[in-house]
Scaffold this motif. Structure first.
Motif: not given
Ligand code: GLN
Length: 267
Positions: A36, A43, A83
């Motif tokens: 993103s 992460k 993410e």
């Protein structure tokens, strides 16, 4: 003019190198990620080939499963975007150590050996190993019957470790649990050793009458979210978020969505 351009390029590169090198979230995103570009995003690494915990549904790139729902809910609770990076299971701990990902959620069992390398969150799911064989196999009725047999396992897993302890077993290490099922169906191995919920989900999802489960659980294991060894601050925040999800009923909701029942001993 040319000189100025070169100077500019050098300045921009210098700046990029500097920014890439600072802050806790300085992680490279060269993995297959749903990047993103959000510097604050959590992460997350997972091996998305482990239904019903993490997988990509047919005809869809979206990461789904129990772990995926849990980590998205944890992110919401913490107020950060999540993410997802799809990484080989045996690459998750190295990715944590190199800082490429902040956390790994991947049906990863908390083991003493892994605890030397990473920090784990509180346990969030109770699991263990079971075996499966071909439906017409009458020789293997218990774990003891696996002695000297060909067994498919997923590389880098607790199943692989346990299989290697079975006397005279020939252990075939595959890249994913899905591959172990293919190997069994093809008749290349006598049995597979995988996490119980993964074997159970395979049976229910595929209504596959050519294979069957044998025996009780060989081990009792708990899944934890893994973090870089010294990242105890983030671990505490994750534990807090999981606790909240348990208290507000979201954990149970997600559990029921994937396993059809309320959790009994996973609270
Ligand atoms: N729970 C097993 C382990 O931690 C398998 C995990 C997996 O294959 N994703 O080794």
């Amino acid at each position: 003019m040319k000189k100025i351009m070169l100077l500019c390029i050098a300045a921009v590169m210098g700046l990029a190198m500097l920014t890439a090198g600072c802050g806790d979230n300085a992680t490279s995103s060269d993995n297959a990620s749903s990047g993103s570009g959000d510097a604050k995003a959590l992460k997350v690494g997972t091996n998305a080939d482990f239904a019903p915990f993490e997988f990509q549904g047919e005809g869809s790139d979206e990461y789904q499963g129990f772990d995926m729902d849990i980590i998205r809910a944890v992110g919401k609770e913490m107020g950060v975007n999540v993410e997802i990076n799809n990484i080989a299971f045996d690459g998750l701990i190295p990715a944590l150590q190199s800082g490429n990902i902040d956390i790994a959620i991947s049906g990863m069992s908390i083991t003493d050996e892994r605890k030397q390398q990473v920090t784990f969150s509180d346990p969030y799911y109770d699991s263990g190993l079971t075996a499966m064989v071909k439906a017409d196999n009458n020789d293997i009725n218990s774990f003891a019957d696996l002695n000297g047999k060909k067994i498919a396992v997923q590389i880098g897993t607790t199943g692989a470790e346990e299989a290697k302890k079975i006397p005279n077993a020939q252990v075939k290490e595959m890249n994913s649990s899905a591959d172990t099922f293919l190997e069994l169906k093809a008749g290349n191995v006598d049995a597979v050793l995988n996490d119980k919920p993964v074997n159970d989900y395979y049976m229910v999802k595929n209504s596959d009458s050519t294979v069957k489960r044998v025996g009780e659980k060989l081990t009792s294991e708990s899944y934890g979210i893994a973090l870089k060894k010294d990242n105890t601050e983030l671990a505490a925040k994750i534990n807090e978020a999981i606790q909240k999800l348990k208290e507000n009923g979201q954990y149970n909701e997600i559990y029921k969505k994937w396993f059809g029942t309320e959790p009994t001993d996973n609270k």
